[in-house]
Design a protein around this motif. Structure first.
Motif, PDB file in Angstrom:
ATOM      1  N   GLU A  26       0.832  -1.201   0.000  1.00 18.04           N
ATOM      2  CA  GLU A  26       0.000   0.000   0.000  1.00 18.04           C
ATOM      3  C   GLU A  26       0.866   1.248   0.000  1.00 18.04           C
ATOM      4  N   THR A  75       1.665   5.169   0.940  1.00 18.07           N
ATOM      5  CA  THR A  75       1.355   6.157   1.973  1.00 18.07           C
ATOM      6  C   THR A  75       0.808   7.398   1.287  1.00 18.07           C
ATOM      7  N   ARG A 132       1.532   8.478  -2.555  1.00 20.78           N
ATOM      8  CA  ARG A 132       0.429   8.651  -3.498  1.00 20.78           C
ATOM      9  C   ARG A 132       0.489  10.043  -4.137  1.00 20.78           C
TER      10      ARG A 132
END
Length: 106
Positions: free
Chosen positions: A61, A63, A67
């Motif tokens: 994912e 952070t 992003r």
């Protein structure tokens, strides 16, 4: 007539899988280059993924800051692509003008 089955070492398989997963090269291309059937290499890659060999060390994912950086880079890429297309059109036009002037000088 019997067939002989080829065997590959774990190191060989790991290197082949690394070409696909780490260098992001197509399975078909790597299989052709190393002389292994494409389905065999796909099986090796699937096995490696299931065992976790291709996991992202960062957790997968993004952070918030990552992003934002990704979005900024994508926007910059879009700008540069548009600028590149415009420059290509200018070069093509300049070539046509140069050709026209060269013909006119004769």
């Amino acid at each position: 007539m019997g067939s002989t089955r080829r065997s590959f070492t774990q190191e060989y398989r790991a290197q082949a899988v690394a070409f696909v997963l780490e260098e992001r090269r197509p399975v078909a291309e790597v299989a052709r280059n190393i002389g292994v059937h494409e389905m065999t290499l796909r099986k090796w890659v699937r096995t490696a993924k299931e065992s976790g060999a291709g996991d992202d060390p960062g957790g997968g994912e993004l952070t918030g800051s990552e992003r934002a950086e990704l979005e900024r880079l994508r926007a910059r890429d879009k700008e540069l692509t548009a600028e590149n297309a415009e420059l290509k059109m200018q070069v093509a036009f300049a070539k046509k003008v140069a050709t026209w002037f060269a013909k006119d000088q004769r």
